[in-house]
Scaffold this active site. Structure first.
Site, PDB file in Angstrom:
ATOM      1  N   ARG A  77     -17.353 -35.553 -63.994  1.00 50.29           N
ATOM      2  CA  ARG A  77     -16.272 -36.333 -64.584  1.00 50.29           C
ATOM      3  C   ARG A  77     -15.703 -35.570 -65.788  1.00 50.29           C
ATOM      4  O   ARG A  77     -16.448 -34.882 -66.501  1.00 50.29           O
ATOM      5  CB  ARG A  77     -16.856 -37.663 -65.045  1.00 50.29           C
ATOM      6  CG  ARG A  77     -15.882 -38.649 -65.660  1.00 50.29           C
ATOM      7  CD  ARG A  77     -14.936 -39.200 -64.670  1.00 50.29           C
ATOM      8  NE  ARG A  77     -14.301 -40.434 -65.134  1.00 50.29           N
ATOM      9  CZ  ARG A  77     -13.228 -40.941 -64.540  1.00 50.29           C
ATOM     10  NH1 ARG A  77     -12.661 -40.337 -63.501  1.00 50.29           N
ATOM     11  NH2 ARG A  77     -12.709 -42.069 -64.978  1.00 50.29           N
ATOM     12  N   THR A 119      -6.752 -40.842 -56.366  1.00 49.06           N
ATOM     13  CA  THR A 119      -8.065 -40.256 -56.197  1.00 49.06           C
ATOM     14  C   THR A 119      -8.181 -39.963 -54.710  1.00 49.06           C
ATOM     15  O   THR A 119      -7.369 -40.425 -53.934  1.00 49.06           O
ATOM     16  CB  THR A 119      -9.084 -41.319 -56.672  1.00 49.06           C
ATOM     17  OG1 THR A 119      -8.838 -41.551 -58.056  1.00 49.06           O
ATOM     18  CG2 THR A 119     -10.501 -40.940 -56.427  1.00 49.06           C
ATOM     19  N   THR A 147     -10.617 -36.672 -58.376  1.00 45.31           N
ATOM     20  CA  THR A 147      -9.384 -37.287 -58.881  1.00 45.31           C
ATOM     21  C   THR A 147      -8.754 -36.523 -60.039  1.00 45.31           C
ATOM     22  O   THR A 147      -9.441 -35.799 -60.767  1.00 45.31           O
ATOM     23  CB  THR A 147      -9.674 -38.732 -59.348  1.00 45.31           C
ATOM     24  OG1 THR A 147      -8.450 -39.392 -59.637  1.00 45.31           O
ATOM     25  CG2 THR A 147     -10.561 -38.763 -60.565  1.00 45.31           C
ATOM     26  N   ASN A 188      -6.807 -38.762 -61.700  1.00 43.28           N
ATOM     27  CA  ASN A 188      -6.469 -40.133 -62.077  1.00 43.28           C
ATOM     28  C   ASN A 188      -5.212 -40.567 -61.329  1.00 43.28           C
ATOM     29  O   ASN A 188      -5.272 -40.809 -60.149  1.00 43.28           O
ATOM     30  CB  ASN A 188      -6.326 -40.339 -63.580  1.00 43.28           C
ATOM     31  CG  ASN A 188      -6.286 -41.825 -63.928  1.00 43.28           C
ATOM     32  OD1 ASN A 188      -6.763 -42.638 -63.157  1.00 43.28           O
ATOM     33  ND2 ASN A 188      -5.707 -42.189 -65.062  1.00 43.28           N
ATOM     34  N   ASP A 231      -8.426 -43.751 -68.482  1.00 43.99           N
ATOM     35  CA  ASP A 231      -9.557 -44.538 -67.963  1.00 43.99           C
ATOM     36  C   ASP A 231     -10.501 -44.995 -69.073  1.00 43.99           C
ATOM     37  O   ASP A 231     -11.404 -45.805 -68.837  1.00 43.99           O
ATOM     38  CB  ASP A 231     -10.338 -43.745 -66.906  1.00 43.99           C
ATOM     39  CG  ASP A 231      -9.785 -43.988 -65.499  1.00 43.99           C
ATOM     40  OD1 ASP A 231      -8.900 -44.848 -65.350  1.00 43.99           O
ATOM     41  OD2 ASP A 231     -10.238 -43.315 -64.562  1.00 43.99           O
ATOM     42  N   SER A 251     -15.294 -44.671 -64.805  1.00 47.62           N
ATOM     43  CA  SER A 251     -14.622 -44.510 -63.522  1.00 47.62           C
ATOM     44  C   SER A 251     -14.971 -45.671 -62.602  1.00 47.62           C
ATOM     45  O   SER A 251     -15.924 -46.422 -62.843  1.00 47.62           O
ATOM     46  CB  SER A 251     -15.087 -43.200 -62.886  1.00 47.62           C
ATOM     47  OG  SER A 251     -14.606 -43.083 -61.569  1.00 47.62           O
ATOM     48  N   SER A 252     -14.191 -45.799 -61.548  1.00 48.73           N
ATOM     49  CA  SER A 252     -14.540 -46.747 -60.474  1.00 48.73           C
ATOM     50  C   SER A 252     -14.917 -46.024 -59.190  1.00 48.73           C
ATOM     51  O   SER A 252     -15.171 -46.669 -58.159  1.00 48.73           O
ATOM     52  CB  SER A 252     -13.343 -47.664 -60.180  1.00 48.73           C
ATOM     53  OG  SER A 252     -13.040 -48.438 -61.298  1.00 48.73           O
ATOM     54  N   GLY A 262      -8.210 -46.366 -57.848  1.00 50.68           N
ATOM     55  CA  GLY A 262      -8.485 -46.877 -59.198  1.00 50.68           C
ATOM     56  C   GLY A 262      -9.495 -48.003 -59.139  1.00 50.68           C
ATOM     57  O   GLY A 262     -10.527 -47.916 -58.463  1.00 50.68           O
TER      58      GLY A 262
HETATM   59  N1  GLY Z   1      -9.299 -42.439 -62.236  1.00 53.92           N
HETATM   60  C1  GLY Z   1      -9.780 -43.424 -61.391  1.00 53.92           C
HETATM   61  C2  GLY Z   1     -11.256 -43.622 -61.520  1.00 53.92           C
HETATM   62  O1  GLY Z   1     -11.973 -42.702 -61.851  1.00 53.92           O
HETATM   63  O2  GLY Z   1     -11.725 -44.709 -61.344  1.00 53.92           O
END
Ligand code: GLY
Length: 578
Positions: free
Chosen positions: A105, A380, A398, A400, A422, A451-452, A473
């Site tokens: 990340r 993503t 991603t 984003n 985020d 993040s998701s 997202g």
């Molecule tokens: N940028 C989307 C996520 O990481 O959730």
């Protein structure tokens, strides 16, 4: 094969919904057939990347080699989300039973501060965290892909990177998917000469059938191939990136780049109706929420309620409502904040959290706060890979939003992410995806933003049966969960599980996003009668995520590139004699 042109943008409707959505030219009621093969499978959003991964498997590489090659391939052939300038997560399950995740990340630069996106009155400056050089976090993808290759791959850097280098250097004949995607963002790219140089054709737009070459990106990839991580985080590429920051008022420094490291993390593990769930831990909220929601749902017989029934949808919405409330309060980077992972993923906690569930009545998000836990501790893309030995990789990556910050690093040919959005830029203020956050996810120098992304592997009797995940997202987690529920509860084929219409609730805002065909009129009426007042149709041109997945069945490996998008699943035959 049923091909649909798609592209992701934020339209007026999307702005209303605060969501990045996939726009498609037709509805996807007509599902693709799953690809079938016995020697391995690669499913991604880009047909070029899928082919690269399948070629690596055919040449004797394992699933990790193929996933790394796919990662670099996506950076070339799917630039709205594939990347060198972004970050991602990989969940790996090897045939010997090893299960591990790699977190690459992005991180907040060393000079980032809590209030960096606020004005002198403490108000959020619109667009600063998404459309500026300040929006970029320190990229992690290159470190992650190379670390994964070194530890669990069998091929050399040159072997897995060469296909992507050739694709960037020789060029891609543009299909509708890419040509339309570039044209749609022409005005945004025009703000940055280096971005315009990559994505527009002089003063016009690229057309279908044009050859699209990326020589600067090919050179950046070459430097990584030659020098490894030092070929990106030091030397010419690092100089170009820092010069881009200085030109545009960004924060990423040489020291931020030099000190960036991917992190090996233990996965989030859970169980669901006799299956083992292995997914991504923080700084993703994906694995924790997925397991938490599955724990809440396990006590309810979704199969008996029936797919698409008002009762099943209501039950799932209420699990989502509670889990996303917990996300806002408790989830962030574990290196900076004591995320109560054990408690949140505990079955007893889920039971208590769901105790006030009323099977006849919608909850109200304003009445649901985050659960109390004892303190202990869009765009993503997702790719799924499995090889003949059963090594499996779930990989989500991603920038984003679509094309990230839209800023190409001049001379280096890759886009910068806008992942700083985020973070919770201000307590209880929604980010682009409409999710709020608090102290756990506030901006701190060197911290990873929440993040998701939910790359996930589902195991049955110790062996992987499903590799899945999604873009989208905040909707990623509910998309991933619905694919899993479709397979486990509703016994769907992979094709049906991935294609079936979905819905999404995230606590706040208190509404349900609904794909076409997800609700029949009478189901809608029952849900409205329960008090689900805001059932927002995404319309036939919008959809939630695309869950490119691979499943092991009695017939062999099945692969599905989600029919909501282009892309493909490419299978590999077992070498004779094996
Ligand atoms: N940028 C989307 C996520 O990481 O959730």
């Amino acid at each position: 094969m049923y091909y649909r042109a798609i592209f992701c943008i934020r339209l007026a409707t999307a702005a209303l919904l605060n969501l990045t959505v996939v726009i498609s030219s037709t509805a996807w009621a007509k599902a693709r057939e799953a690809e079938l093969a016995d020697g391995g499978m690669v499913a991604t959003r880009s047909s070029w990347a899928s082919q690269i991964g399948a070629d690596i498997l055919s040449q004797g590489g394992n699933a990790v080699d193929a996933a790394v090659a796919v990662g670099f391939g996506l950076a070339v052939s799917y630039p709205s989300a594939g990347n060198l300038g972004g970050g991602g997560f990989m969940v790996i399950r090897l045939a010997d039973g090893t299960v591990i995740t790699n977190d690459h990340r992005e991180k907040a630069p060393g000079n980032a501060t809590k209030d960096m996106f606020l004005d002198e009155n403490g108000d959020v400056v619109k667009g600063l965290s998404t459309r500026s050089h300040l929006a970029a976090g320190v990229p992690g993808s290159v470190a992650g892909l190379l670390d994964v290759l070194e530890k669990y791959g069998t091929m050399t850097r040159a072997q897995v990177m060469q296909p992507a280098i050739e694709l960037a250097s020789n060029g891609i004949v543009l299909d509708r998917d890419l040509a339309e995607s570039f044209a749609r963002r022409k005005r945004e790219f025009a703000k940055y000469p280096a971005s315009a140089a990559v994505f527009t054709k002089g003063s016009g737009s690229y057309q279908i059938g044009d050859l699209w070459r990326q020589p600067d990106l090919a050179a950046s990839l070459e430097r990584i191939k030659e020098r490894g991580k030092a070929g990106f985080y030091q030397g010419e590429t690092a100089d170009l990136l820092v010069a881009e920051m200085q030109r545009g008022g960004g924060l990423i420094s040489h020291e931020d780049l030099r000190s960036y490291e991917s992190v090996w993390r233990e996965p989030i593990r859970g169980t669901y109706r006799g299956h083992e769930i292995v997914s991504m831990p923080p700084p993703s909220s994906g694995g924790v929420l997925l397991v938490q929601m599955l724990n809440m749902l396990e006590a309810h017989d979704l199969a008996a309620m029936g797919y698409g029934s008002a009762q099943a949808i209501h039950t799932i919405i209420e699990a989502e409502r509670r889990a996303y409330a917990d996300r806002a309060q408790h989830l962030g980077d574990v290196d900076f904040y004591p995320v109560p992972i054990t408690q949140l993923t505990d079955k007893e906690y889920a039971k208590a959290r769901f105790a006030n569930f009323d099977p006849t009545k919608a909850g109200r998000s304003e009445d649901i706060e985050a659960g109390r836990v004892p303190v202990e501790s869009m765009e993503t893309t997702h790719a799924s890979v499995i090889d003949a030995k059963g090594n499996a990789v779930a990989y989500t990556t991603t920038l984003n939003l679509s094309y990230g910050s839209k800023i190409v690093v001049a001379g280096a040919g890759f886009l910068l992410n806008n992942e700083m959005d985020d973070f919770s830029v201000k307590e209880n203020v929604a980010n682009y995806y409409g999710v709020i956050g608090r102290e756990a996810n506030r901006i701190e120098a060197g911290k990873r933003m929440l993040s998701s992304m939910t790359p996930t592997i589902v195991l049955k009797e110790g062996a992987p049966i499903l590799v899945t995940g999604s873009p989208g997202g905040s909707t990623i987690i509910t998309t991933t969960m619905q694919v899993i529920l479709n397979v486990i509860d509703h016994q769907m084929s992979l094709s049906d599980a991935v294609s079936s219409p979905r819905f999404h609730h995230q606590w706040l805002p208190d509404r349900v996003l609904v794909e076409p065909f997800a609700l029949s009129p009478d189901t809608r009426a029952v849900l409205e009668g329960m008090g689900h007042a805001q059932l927002l149709d995404l319309g036939t041109r919008f959809s939630l995520g695309d869950a490119n997945s691979v499943m092991r069945t009695e017939r062999g490996y099945e692969g599905m590139a989600d029919p909501r998008n282009a892309g493909s699943a490419v299978g590999v035959a077992k070498p004779s004699g094996e």
